[in-house]
Scaffold this motif. Sequence first.
Motif, PDB file in Angstrom:
ATOM      1  N   TYR A  43      -6.956  -7.794   7.722  1.00  0.00           N
ATOM      2  CA  TYR A  43      -8.238  -7.395   8.305  1.00  0.00           C
ATOM      3  C   TYR A  43      -9.192  -6.719   7.325  1.00  0.00           C
ATOM      4  CZ  TYR A  43      -5.707  -8.371  12.577  1.00  0.00           C
ATOM      5  OH  TYR A  43      -4.973  -8.994  13.548  1.00  0.00           O
ATOM      6  N   GLY A  44      -8.726  -6.413   6.115  1.00  0.00           N
ATOM      7  CA  GLY A  44      -9.571  -5.747   5.133  1.00  0.00           C
ATOM      8  C   GLY A  44     -10.452  -6.729   4.376  1.00  0.00           C
ATOM      9  N   PHE A  45     -11.577  -6.264   3.871  1.00  0.00           N
ATOM     10  CA  PHE A  45     -12.495  -7.102   3.102  1.00  0.00           C
ATOM     11  C   PHE A  45     -13.395  -6.234   2.237  1.00  0.00           C
ATOM     12  CE2 PHE A  45     -14.395  -6.166   7.175  1.00  0.00           C
ATOM     13  CZ  PHE A  45     -15.685  -5.775   6.857  1.00  0.00           C
ATOM     14  N   LYS A  46     -13.956  -6.834   1.212  1.00  0.00           N
ATOM     15  CA  LYS A  46     -14.863  -6.145   0.306  1.00  0.00           C
ATOM     16  C   LYS A  46     -16.032  -5.545   1.084  1.00  0.00           C
ATOM     17  CE  LYS A  46     -17.823  -6.867  -3.675  1.00  0.00           C
ATOM     18  NZ  LYS A  46     -18.248  -7.791  -4.718  1.00  0.00           N
ATOM     19  N   VAL A  59      -2.477  -9.053  -2.542  1.00  0.00           N
ATOM     20  CA  VAL A  59      -1.087  -8.955  -2.093  1.00  0.00           C
ATOM     21  C   VAL A  59      -0.195  -9.588  -3.151  1.00  0.00           C
ATOM     22  CG1 VAL A  59       0.560  -9.562  -0.290  1.00  0.00           C
ATOM     23  CG2 VAL A  59      -1.819  -9.107   0.314  1.00  0.00           C
ATOM     24  N   ARG A  60       0.870  -8.884  -3.514  1.00  0.00           N
ATOM     25  CA  ARG A  60       1.858  -9.453  -4.425  1.00  0.00           C
ATOM     26  C   ARG A  60       3.230  -9.263  -3.808  1.00  0.00           C
ATOM     27  NH1 ARG A  60       4.293  -5.403  -7.630  1.00  0.00           N
ATOM     28  NH2 ARG A  60       3.171  -3.446  -7.576  1.00  0.00           N
ATOM     29  N   THR A  61       4.167 -10.070  -4.253  1.00  0.00           N
ATOM     30  CA  THR A  61       5.521 -10.018  -3.728  1.00  0.00           C
ATOM     31  C   THR A  61       6.468  -9.616  -4.849  1.00  0.00           C
ATOM     32  OG1 THR A  61       4.955 -11.799  -2.194  1.00  0.00           O
ATOM     33  CG2 THR A  61       7.287 -11.346  -2.509  1.00  0.00           C
ATOM     34  N   GLU A  73      -0.448   6.166   3.718  1.00  0.00           N
ATOM     35  CA  GLU A  73       0.474   6.363   4.833  1.00  0.00           C
ATOM     36  C   GLU A  73      -0.208   6.095   6.172  1.00  0.00           C
ATOM     37  OE1 GLU A  73       1.908  10.307   4.035  1.00  0.00           O
ATOM     38  OE2 GLU A  73       3.042   9.615   2.288  1.00  0.00           O
ATOM     39  N   LYS A  74      -1.549   6.119   6.151  1.00  0.00           N
ATOM     40  CA  LYS A  74      -2.340   5.848   7.364  1.00  0.00           C
ATOM     41  C   LYS A  74      -3.701   5.330   6.929  1.00  0.00           C
ATOM     42  CE  LYS A  74      -4.355   8.056  11.394  1.00  0.00           C
ATOM     43  NZ  LYS A  74      -4.686   9.304  12.059  1.00  0.00           N
ATOM     44  N   VAL A  75      -4.210   4.327   7.645  1.00  0.00           N
ATOM     45  CA  VAL A  75      -5.541   3.783   7.366  1.00  0.00           C
ATOM     46  C   VAL A  75      -6.278   3.612   8.684  1.00  0.00           C
ATOM     47  CG1 VAL A  75      -6.839   1.790   6.527  1.00  0.00           C
ATOM     48  CG2 VAL A  75      -4.833   2.571   5.267  1.00  0.00           C
ATOM     49  N   ASP A  76      -7.512   4.085   8.722  1.00  0.00           N
ATOM     50  CA  ASP A  76      -8.393   3.851   9.867  1.00  0.00           C
ATOM     51  C   ASP A  76      -9.527   2.951   9.392  1.00  0.00           C
ATOM     52  OD1 ASP A  76      -7.037   5.468  11.729  1.00  0.00           O
ATOM     53  OD2 ASP A  76      -8.035   7.262  10.979  1.00  0.00           O
ATOM     54  N   PHE A  77      -9.768   1.879  10.135  1.00  0.00           N
ATOM     55  CA  PHE A  77     -10.870   0.970   9.836  1.00  0.00           C
ATOM     56  C   PHE A  77     -12.140   1.569  10.429  1.00  0.00           C
ATOM     57  CE2 PHE A  77      -7.087  -1.602   9.686  1.00  0.00           C
ATOM     58  CZ  PHE A  77      -7.300  -2.441   8.604  1.00  0.00           C
ATOM     59  N   LEU A  78     -13.084   1.943   9.575  1.00  0.00           N
ATOM     60  CA  LEU A  78     -14.331   2.554  10.042  1.00  0.00           C
ATOM     61  C   LEU A  78     -15.418   1.516  10.275  1.00  0.00           C
ATOM     62  CD1 LEU A  78     -14.387   5.689   7.712  1.00  0.00           C
ATOM     63  CD2 LEU A  78     -13.429   5.471  10.020  1.00  0.00           C
ATOM     64  N   SER A  79     -15.229   0.322   9.749  1.00  0.00           N
ATOM     65  CA  SER A  79     -16.127  -0.797  10.014  1.00  0.00           C
ATOM     66  C   SER A  79     -15.253  -2.034  10.127  1.00  0.00           C
ATOM     67  CB  SER A  79     -17.165  -0.965   8.906  1.00  0.00           C
ATOM     68  OG  SER A  79     -16.544  -1.303   7.681  1.00  0.00           O
ATOM     69  N   LEU A  95       1.508  -1.589   7.326  1.00  0.00           N
ATOM     70  CA  LEU A  95       0.185  -1.069   6.966  1.00  0.00           C
ATOM     71  C   LEU A  95      -0.473  -1.984   5.936  1.00  0.00           C
ATOM     72  CD1 LEU A  95      -1.827   1.221   7.393  1.00  0.00           C
ATOM     73  CD2 LEU A  95      -0.632   2.487   5.606  1.00  0.00           C
ATOM     74  N   GLY A  96       0.298  -2.399   4.948  1.00  0.00           N
ATOM     75  CA  GLY A  96      -0.213  -3.316   3.939  1.00  0.00           C
ATOM     76  C   GLY A  96      -0.582  -4.660   4.536  1.00  0.00           C
ATOM     77  N   LYS A  97       0.235  -5.127   5.471  1.00  0.00           N
ATOM     78  CA  LYS A  97      -0.031  -6.417   6.126  1.00  0.00           C
ATOM     79  C   LYS A  97      -1.346  -6.354   6.912  1.00  0.00           C
ATOM     80  CE  LYS A  97       1.959  -9.728   9.341  1.00  0.00           C
ATOM     81  NZ  LYS A  97       3.056 -10.031  10.248  1.00  0.00           N
ATOM     82  N   ALA A  98      -1.562  -5.255   7.633  1.00  0.00           N
ATOM     83  CA  ALA A  98      -2.785  -5.108   8.432  1.00  0.00           C
ATOM     84  C   ALA A  98      -4.024  -5.059   7.541  1.00  0.00           C
ATOM     85  CB  ALA A  98      -2.701  -3.851   9.295  1.00  0.00           C
ATOM     86  N   VAL A  99      -3.946  -4.309   6.446  1.00  0.00           N
ATOM     87  CA  VAL A  99      -5.101  -4.216   5.546  1.00  0.00           C
ATOM     88  C   VAL A  99      -5.343  -5.550   4.846  1.00  0.00           C
ATOM     89  CG1 VAL A  99      -5.988  -3.098   3.457  1.00  0.00           C
ATOM     90  CG2 VAL A  99      -4.964  -1.713   5.268  1.00  0.00           C
TER      91      VAL A  99
END
Length: 132
Positions: free
Chosen positions: A74-77, A17-19, A108-114, A67-71
């Motif tokens: 909750y996102g990870f390698k 994340v960058r600002t 524009e849309k992201v679904d978390f599959l795991s 969307l960026g905030k959610a990823v």
Amino acid sequence: MKNLVILAGNVGADPEVRTTQSGAKITTISLATSRPKRDSDGKILKDRDGRRIDDTEWHRVTLFNGLGKAVAEYGFKGQKLLVEGRIHYSRYTDSDNVERYATEIIAEKVDFLSYKPRDNAADDVEDDDIPY
């Protein structure tokens, strides 16, 4: 006409994340997609152990706003994601005054599959909370 990209793959590193100067947050991830490698006859290549050999491609994905905030949160390698977005091409001049080109996916849309369970999720559960 529509510029539409759909990718399903694995996140290569934890989200960054960058600002911007204006205070907007931009999240970026690298996403790996794979497809089977084929020989000149179109047959899928396999290694000595009989496992399929894949060609992997890496995609730079940029996410804005919620969307960026959610990823970022909750996102990870290693996580599996389905990303829908558009291809964006840009041109810039680097510090050596060389003109460079970049390609990225604007999500524009992201679904978390795991998903990754919280590290201490088991510690938060009391025996009385478990329905039998």
